[in-house]
Design a protein around this motif. Structure first.
Motif, mmCIF file in Angstrom:
data_model
loop_
_atom_site.group_PDB
_atom_site.id
_atom_site.type_symbol
_atom_site.label_atom_id
_atom_site.label_comp_id
_atom_site.label_asym_id
_atom_site.label_seq_id
_atom_site.Cartn_x
_atom_site.Cartn_y
_atom_site.Cartn_z
ATOM 1 N N ASP A 103 0.782 -0.793 -0.371
ATOM 2 C CA ASP A 103 0.173 -0.265 0.172
ATOM 3 C C ASP A 103 0.935 1.295 -0.098
ATOM 4 O O ASP A 103 1.948 1.239 0.730
ATOM 5 N N ALA A 104 0.458 2.064 -1.192
ATOM 6 C CA ALA A 104 1.515 3.860 -0.920
ATOM 7 C C ALA A 104 1.493 4.363 0.372
ATOM 8 O O ALA A 104 2.059 5.238 0.554
ATOM 9 N N GLY A 105 0.358 3.884 1.541
ATOM 10 C CA GLY A 105 0.804 4.644 3.264
ATOM 11 C C GLY A 105 1.160 3.564 4.326
ATOM 12 O O GLY A 105 1.237 3.564 5.403
ATOM 13 N N ASP A 106 2.138 2.366 3.614
ATOM 14 C CA ASP A 106 2.191 1.477 3.890
ATOM 15 C C ASP A 106 3.564 2.056 4.659
ATOM 16 O O ASP A 106 4.595 2.991 4.274
ATOM 17 N N ALA A 107 3.720 1.805 6.587
ATOM 18 C CA ALA A 107 4.617 2.458 7.313
ATOM 19 C C ALA A 107 6.399 2.126 7.259
ATOM 20 O O ALA A 107 6.325 2.755 7.117
ATOM 21 N N GLU A 108 6.077 0.479 6.348
ATOM 22 C CA GLU A 108 7.389 0.241 6.266
ATOM 23 C C GLU A 108 8.244 1.206 5.072
ATOM 24 O O GLU A 108 9.578 1.770 5.152
ATOM 25 N N LEU A 109 7.283 1.599 3.787
ATOM 26 C CA LEU A 109 7.704 2.661 3.335
ATOM 27 C C LEU A 109 8.104 4.138 3.030
ATOM 28 O O LEU A 109 9.103 4.721 3.121
ATOM 29 N N LEU A 110 7.102 4.583 4.278
ATOM 30 C CA LEU A 110 7.423 5.469 5.327
ATOM 31 C C LEU A 110 8.824 5.658 5.847
ATOM 32 O O LEU A 110 9.629 7.281 5.663
ATOM 33 N N LYS A 111 9.398 4.613 6.614
ATOM 34 C CA LYS A 111 9.982 4.948 7.430
ATOM 35 C C LYS A 111 11.621 4.786 6.509
ATOM 36 O O LYS A 111 12.441 5.299 6.521
ATOM 37 N N ARG A 112 11.520 3.720 4.765
ATOM 38 C CA ARG A 112 12.526 4.039 4.117
ATOM 39 C C ARG A 112 12.946 5.135 3.376
ATOM 40 O O ARG A 112 13.563 5.909 3.726
ATOM 41 N N TYR A 113 11.643 6.622 3.204
ATOM 42 C CA TYR A 113 11.767 7.377 3.043
ATOM 43 C C TYR A 113 12.046 8.698 4.356
ATOM 44 O O TYR A 113 13.365 9.475 3.770
ATOM 45 N N GLU A 114 12.195 8.181 5.406
ATOM 46 C CA GLU A 114 12.470 9.150 6.175
ATOM 47 C C GLU A 114 13.829 8.520 6.655
ATOM 48 O O GLU A 114 14.987 9.540 6.336
ATOM 49 N N THR A 115 14.315 7.716 6.003
ATOM 50 C CA THR A 115 16.167 7.868 6.440
ATOM 51 C C THR A 115 16.325 7.626 5.608
ATOM 52 O O THR A 115 17.411 7.917 6.525
ATOM 53 N N TRP A 116 15.929 7.678 4.298
ATOM 54 C CA TRP A 116 16.745 7.894 2.668
ATOM 55 C C TRP A 116 17.217 9.490 3.588
ATOM 56 O O TRP A 116 18.044 9.889 2.548
ATOM 57 N N ARG A 117 16.521 10.610 3.559
ATOM 58 C CA ARG A 117 16.288 11.718 3.502
ATOM 59 C C ARG A 117 16.894 12.708 4.947
ATOM 60 O O ARG A 117 16.801 13.758 4.535
ATOM 61 N N SER A 118 16.537 11.812 5.902
ATOM 62 C CA SER A 118 16.861 12.239 6.838
ATOM 63 C C SER A 118 18.370 12.997 7.190
ATOM 64 O O SER A 118 18.672 13.441 7.233
ATOM 65 N N LEU A 119 19.415 12.329 6.973
ATOM 66 C CA LEU A 119 20.598 12.532 6.695
ATOM 67 C C LEU A 119 21.016 14.027 5.541
ATOM 68 O O LEU A 119 21.078 14.742 6.536
ATOM 69 N N ASP A 120 20.585 13.961 5.092
ATOM 70 C CA ASP A 120 20.621 14.357 4.153
ATOM 71 C C ASP A 120 20.238 15.888 4.512
ATOM 72 O O ASP A 120 20.528 17.188 4.067
ATOM 73 N N THR A 121 19.229 16.486 4.480
ATOM 74 C CA THR A 121 18.070 17.492 4.790
ATOM 75 C C THR A 121 18.863 17.748 6.056
ATOM 76 O O THR A 121 19.592 19.041 5.730
ATOM 77 N N LEU A 122 19.636 17.565 7.343
ATOM 78 C CA LEU A 122 20.380 17.905 8.168
ATOM 79 C C LEU A 122 21.309 18.498 7.882
ATOM 80 O O LEU A 122 22.129 19.249 8.867
#
Length: 405
Positions: free
Chosen positions: A325-344
């Motif tokens: 599902d597009a709103g699956d928590a595992e997908l959102l976790k992957r997005y969070e992990t991928w972007r968090s370090l770069d943006t910070l």
């Protein structure tokens, strides 16, 4: 009811780019924005411009905007940074065969091209001049009721409204924020001599003075000016006559572009920093300025948003192909992990540069110039800065490489 994979609240540059990236891969979206279509397509130039890094341009090409935007922006061949007008500077240039570091576009052209493509897209439903009256995020999905009574249902809600994102605030996501107590004065100027495709960043204790190359027009050579001043001086700068304003600008430039003239209206906005503690929630993801807002010192604000788009699109497309599902928590976790370090990292780097170049005094200036000279003489370090400017550092999602998912 309108059923869709993703509901995007905010149809600005980042929101519509995300919708087009998903559409390219067969995912549907509903885009909701308060701005009426007429305002979005206003052809009058309002002075707002954006530097699109080369990696971001790869993505715009990949999602089908290359033809509509080709030749409408000014390539940035090099970036020249200096501490005031003192001797010693740092030049960043693309390697042979690499293309420009980025391209300068008027925002109105980007908006019009994105909107035109969205109108033709098979999987995008536009809801312009509307806003979300009620939003419900549940374990089973998302329901958004618009102010005209339209009900949208989807698997994932995207907050793309910008710095004051109501979606972020309603979700209770904490935000680190502070004001730089600076105002950015923006304008477009005509000048006597050619800019040669060079972007100039001249650092003063009050803030950076940036000149960004634009395509020439009937008025002659053009550049976009982003002039940072103390907030107490902002109203006075905006109140100066055109002649006085240009005289002050010429002083800070040292006259290297010759005589100046205003080519459009002046604007001013306060500068601040904000960074969301997290960019996801239950069936929720934040992109662009809804997730992070940085100082324009390096022109990376929009490009950070485009990186969010490329990462989120890849995560969602790959997940849906696996039957998730597009709103699956595992997908959102992957997005969070991928972007968090770069943006910070980018946020802290721009904040650090702002504070470093804001230190007054000759000693501080000498140290900064020494650092610039050292970077200029160390090819690997200089290359790192060039890669950051191009947006090609780190683990790049496929769209930023110009490849579909």
């Amino acid at each position: 009811m309108n059923q869709t994979d993703v509901i995007i609240l905010g149809g600005g540059l980042v929101g519509q780019t995300l919708a087009l990236a998903l559409d390219l891969h067969g995912l549907s979206s509903a885009v909701v924005d308060r701005m009426p279509t007429k305002a979005l397509l206003d052809s009058s130039y309002d002075g707002r411009v954006s530097a699109v890094a080369s990696a971001s341009w790869n993505m715009l090409n990949a999602i089908g905007l290359g033809e509509a935007l080709e030749g409408k922006g000014c390539p940035i061949g090099s970036i020249r940074a200096s501490d005031g007008l003192a001797p010693g500077r740092l030049d960043f240039e693309s390697g042979e065969g690499e293309g420009p570091l980025g391209i300068m576009f008027e925002n109105r052209l980007l908006r019009a091209s994105l909107f035109g493509a969205s109108q033709k897209a098979e999987h995008i439903a536009l809801h312009m001049a509307k806003s979300a009256a009620d939003v419900v995020r549940e374990q089973e999905g998302v329901t958004v009721t618009l102010d005209d009574g339209t009900i949208l249902k989807g698997s994932l809600l995207i907050g793309a409204e910008g710095r004051g994102s109501p979606t972020r605030e309603t979700a209770g996501i904490r935000v680190a924020r502070w004001s730089y107590r600076h105002h950015a004065i923006v304008a477009t100027i005509n000048h006597e001599r050619s800019h040669g495709g060079i972007a100039y960043e001249i650092f003063y204790p009050a803030g950076p003075f940036a000149l960004l190359p634009m395509l020439d027009d009937a008025g002659g050579h053009r550049s976009a000016l982003v002039w940072t001043v103390h907030e107490k001086d902002g109203p006075a700068m905006m109140g100066l006559s055109e002649r006085a304003f240009l005289a002050e600008a010429e002083k800070r430039m040292g006259g290297f572009l010759g005589n100046l003239a205003l080519a459009g209206p002046r604007g001013s906005y306060p500068l601040g920093f904000h960074h969301a503690a997290k960019i996801t929630g239950e069936r929720l993801a934040l992109v662009g300025d809804s997730a992070h807002g940085i100082h324009p010192i390096a022109g990376q604000g929009l490009n950070l948003g485009f990186r969010d788009v490329a990462c989120l699109a890849q995560v969602l497309v790959e997940g849906v192909r696996l039957g998730m599902d597009a709103g699956d928590a595992e997908l959102l976790k992957r997005y969070e992990t991928w972007r968090s370090l770069d943006t910070l990292m980018v946020a802290m780097a721009t904040d650090g540069l702002t504070r470093l170049f804001g230190i007054p005094g000759k000693t501080a200036s000498r140290i900064r110039r020494f650092g610039m000279t050292a970077v200029d003489r160390i090819p690997p370090l200089k290359r790192r800065f060039v890669d950051e400017a191009r947006g090609s550092s780190g683990k790049l999602p496929l769209l930023l490489q110009g490849v579909t998912v």
